[in-house]
Design a protein around this motif. Sequence first.
Motif, PDB file in Angstrom:
ATOM      1  N   LEU A 253     -21.702  -8.077  26.062  1.00  0.00           N
ATOM      2  CA  LEU A 253     -20.250  -8.021  25.729  1.00  0.00           C
ATOM      3  C   LEU A 253     -20.251  -8.381  23.873  1.00  0.00           C
ATOM      4  N   VAL A 254     -18.902  -8.027  23.557  1.00  0.00           N
ATOM      5  CA  VAL A 254     -18.839  -8.046  22.290  1.00  0.00           C
ATOM      6  C   VAL A 254     -19.087  -9.423  21.448  1.00  0.00           C
ATOM      7  N   ASN A 255     -18.657 -10.520  22.561  1.00  0.00           N
ATOM      8  CA  ASN A 255     -18.632 -11.838  21.904  1.00  0.00           C
ATOM      9  C   ASN A 255     -20.099 -12.283  22.037  1.00  0.00           C
ATOM     10  N   GLU A 256     -21.111 -11.558  22.331  1.00  0.00           N
ATOM     11  CA  GLU A 256     -22.401 -11.906  22.526  1.00  0.00           C
ATOM     12  C   GLU A 256     -23.257 -11.879  21.100  1.00  0.00           C
ATOM     13  N   TYR A 257     -22.665 -11.443  20.285  1.00  0.00           N
ATOM     14  CA  TYR A 257     -23.293 -11.061  18.697  1.00  0.00           C
ATOM     15  C   TYR A 257     -22.429 -11.214  17.649  1.00  0.00           C
ATOM     16  N   PRO A 258     -22.836 -11.123  16.459  1.00  0.00           N
ATOM     17  CA  PRO A 258     -21.954 -11.079  15.466  1.00  0.00           C
ATOM     18  C   PRO A 258     -21.454  -9.438  15.248  1.00  0.00           C
ATOM     19  N   GLU A 259     -20.255  -9.757  14.701  1.00  0.00           N
ATOM     20  CA  GLU A 259     -19.445  -8.201  14.311  1.00  0.00           C
ATOM     21  C   GLU A 259     -20.414  -7.301  13.548  1.00  0.00           C
ATOM     22  N   TYR A 260     -21.117  -7.720  12.659  1.00  0.00           N
ATOM     23  CA  TYR A 260     -21.973  -6.726  11.649  1.00  0.00           C
ATOM     24  C   TYR A 260     -22.966  -6.087  12.747  1.00  0.00           C
ATOM     25  N   TYR A 261     -23.357  -6.380  13.781  1.00  0.00           N
ATOM     26  CA  TYR A 261     -24.275  -5.790  14.527  1.00  0.00           C
ATOM     27  C   TYR A 261     -23.666  -4.836  15.572  1.00  0.00           C
ATOM     28  N   LYS A 262     -22.267  -4.654  15.518  1.00  0.00           N
ATOM     29  CA  LYS A 262     -21.702  -3.960  16.458  1.00  0.00           C
ATOM     30  C   LYS A 262     -21.984  -2.400  16.314  1.00  0.00           C
ATOM     31  N   PRO A 263     -22.152  -1.950  15.049  1.00  0.00           N
ATOM     32  CA  PRO A 263     -22.754  -0.411  15.058  1.00  0.00           C
ATOM     33  C   PRO A 263     -23.898  -0.191  15.638  1.00  0.00           C
ATOM     34  N   TYR A 264     -24.769  -1.262  15.603  1.00  0.00           N
ATOM     35  CA  TYR A 264     -26.199  -1.012  15.971  1.00  0.00           C
ATOM     36  C   TYR A 264     -26.086  -1.000  17.613  1.00  0.00           C
ATOM     37  N   VAL A 265     -25.395  -1.735  18.261  1.00  0.00           N
ATOM     38  CA  VAL A 265     -25.220  -1.967  19.598  1.00  0.00           C
ATOM     39  C   VAL A 265     -24.536  -0.877  20.180  1.00  0.00           C
ATOM     40  N   THR A 266     -23.478  -0.332  19.607  1.00  0.00           N
ATOM     41  CA  THR A 266     -22.790   0.872  19.967  1.00  0.00           C
ATOM     42  C   THR A 266     -23.413   2.250  19.893  1.00  0.00           C
TER      43      THR A 266
ATOM     44  N   ALA B 188     -29.147 -17.355  15.396  1.00  0.00           N
ATOM     45  CA  ALA B 188     -29.856 -16.736  14.238  1.00  0.00           C
ATOM     46  C   ALA B 188     -28.822 -16.394  13.003  1.00  0.00           C
ATOM     47  N   ASN B 189     -29.440 -16.617  11.959  1.00  0.00           N
ATOM     48  CA  ASN B 189     -28.645 -16.384  10.910  1.00  0.00           C
ATOM     49  C   ASN B 189     -27.359 -17.105  10.756  1.00  0.00           C
ATOM     50  N   ASN B 190     -27.238 -18.279  11.348  1.00  0.00           N
ATOM     51  CA  ASN B 190     -25.889 -19.071  11.460  1.00  0.00           C
ATOM     52  C   ASN B 190     -24.777 -18.385  12.368  1.00  0.00           C
ATOM     53  N   THR B 191     -25.238 -17.707  13.242  1.00  0.00           N
ATOM     54  CA  THR B 191     -24.432 -16.989  14.404  1.00  0.00           C
ATOM     55  C   THR B 191     -24.952 -17.267  15.721  1.00  0.00           C
ATOM     56  N   GLU B 192     -24.136 -17.185  16.542  1.00  0.00           N
ATOM     57  CA  GLU B 192     -24.551 -17.323  17.833  1.00  0.00           C
ATOM     58  C   GLU B 192     -25.002 -15.951  18.628  1.00  0.00           C
ATOM     59  N   VAL B 193     -25.975 -15.645  19.257  1.00  0.00           N
ATOM     60  CA  VAL B 193     -26.454 -14.384  19.748  1.00  0.00           C
ATOM     61  C   VAL B 193     -27.069 -14.564  20.980  1.00  0.00           C
ATOM     62  N   THR B 194     -26.849 -13.821  22.130  1.00  0.00           N
ATOM     63  CA  THR B 194     -27.438 -13.769  23.362  1.00  0.00           C
ATOM     64  C   THR B 194     -28.955 -13.076  23.365  1.00  0.00           C
ATOM     65  N   ALA B 195     -29.685 -13.333  24.334  1.00  0.00           N
ATOM     66  CA  ALA B 195     -31.028 -12.609  24.486  1.00  0.00           C
ATOM     67  C   ALA B 195     -30.545 -11.066  24.593  1.00  0.00           C
ATOM     68  N   ARG B 196     -29.738 -10.777  25.578  1.00  0.00           N
ATOM     69  CA  ARG B 196     -29.857  -9.522  25.710  1.00  0.00           C
ATOM     70  C   ARG B 196     -29.122  -8.619  24.654  1.00  0.00           C
ATOM     71  N   ALA B 197     -28.210  -9.362  23.802  1.00  0.00           N
ATOM     72  CA  ALA B 197     -27.648  -8.580  22.571  1.00  0.00           C
ATOM     73  C   ALA B 197     -28.635  -8.371  21.584  1.00  0.00           C
ATOM     74  N   ILE B 198     -29.738  -9.157  21.441  1.00  0.00           N
ATOM     75  CA  ILE B 198     -30.894  -9.022  20.464  1.00  0.00           C
ATOM     76  C   ILE B 198     -31.821  -7.696  20.974  1.00  0.00           C
ATOM     77  N   ALA B 199     -31.828  -7.675  22.379  1.00  0.00           N
ATOM     78  CA  ALA B 199     -32.364  -6.412  22.831  1.00  0.00           C
ATOM     79  C   ALA B 199     -31.826  -5.204  22.280  1.00  0.00           C
ATOM     80  N   TYR B 200     -30.579  -5.032  22.511  1.00  0.00           N
ATOM     81  CA  TYR B 200     -29.802  -4.025  22.402  1.00  0.00           C
ATOM     82  C   TYR B 200     -29.709  -3.845  20.681  1.00  0.00           C
TER      83      TYR B 200
END
Length: 174
Positions: free
Chosen positions: A6-19, A140-152
């Motif tokens: 979900l979009v709240n599982e990673y920092p906004e700056y990773y959105k382009p990668y996840v999408t 990571a890098n002062n932000t919350e992130v889930t394991a599945r977000a990191i995989a994406y």
Amino acid sequence: MLQRPLVNEYPEYYKPYVTLVPDGDLLLLLKEHLVKTIELFESLSEGGGHFRYAENKWSIKEVLCHMADTERIMSYRLLRVGRGDQTSLAGFNENDYVQGSQIHKLPIKSILEDFIATRKATLTLIQNMPEEAWTNIGFANNTEVTARAIAYIIAGHALHHLNIISDRYLPLLK
């Protein structure tokens, strides 16, 4: 099958990668990307590996090095978060990593072998991650992130750079 974060599982700056990551089996996608990456970089000459599409841009070899370095770092983060580690993980400066690698001294084949080894380790990490670990939250890098977000993020980051190589480098190499 691993669910898209979900979009709240990673920092906004990773959105382009996840999408960038299409729906479907993430493991299969990562395996397919590995094959495409191997085909792409095996088709390049050593001289082509030094090509830069513009001044002050990374060479193709440096892009591949960056892909491997970032995947290695993000996989380490995935391991830590997936195992429930709550320790805050530091960020990194990708330009410092590329500069410190002195990758221009290595043959492109060696850099590709490093990426292949890194991707294979990522695949086994994801494949063997317990189902309940995917929603673990870490820092990571002062932000919350889930394991599945990191995989994406891992998959999307590689896709992003393969797209840049295809769009900006390869047309000028022809």
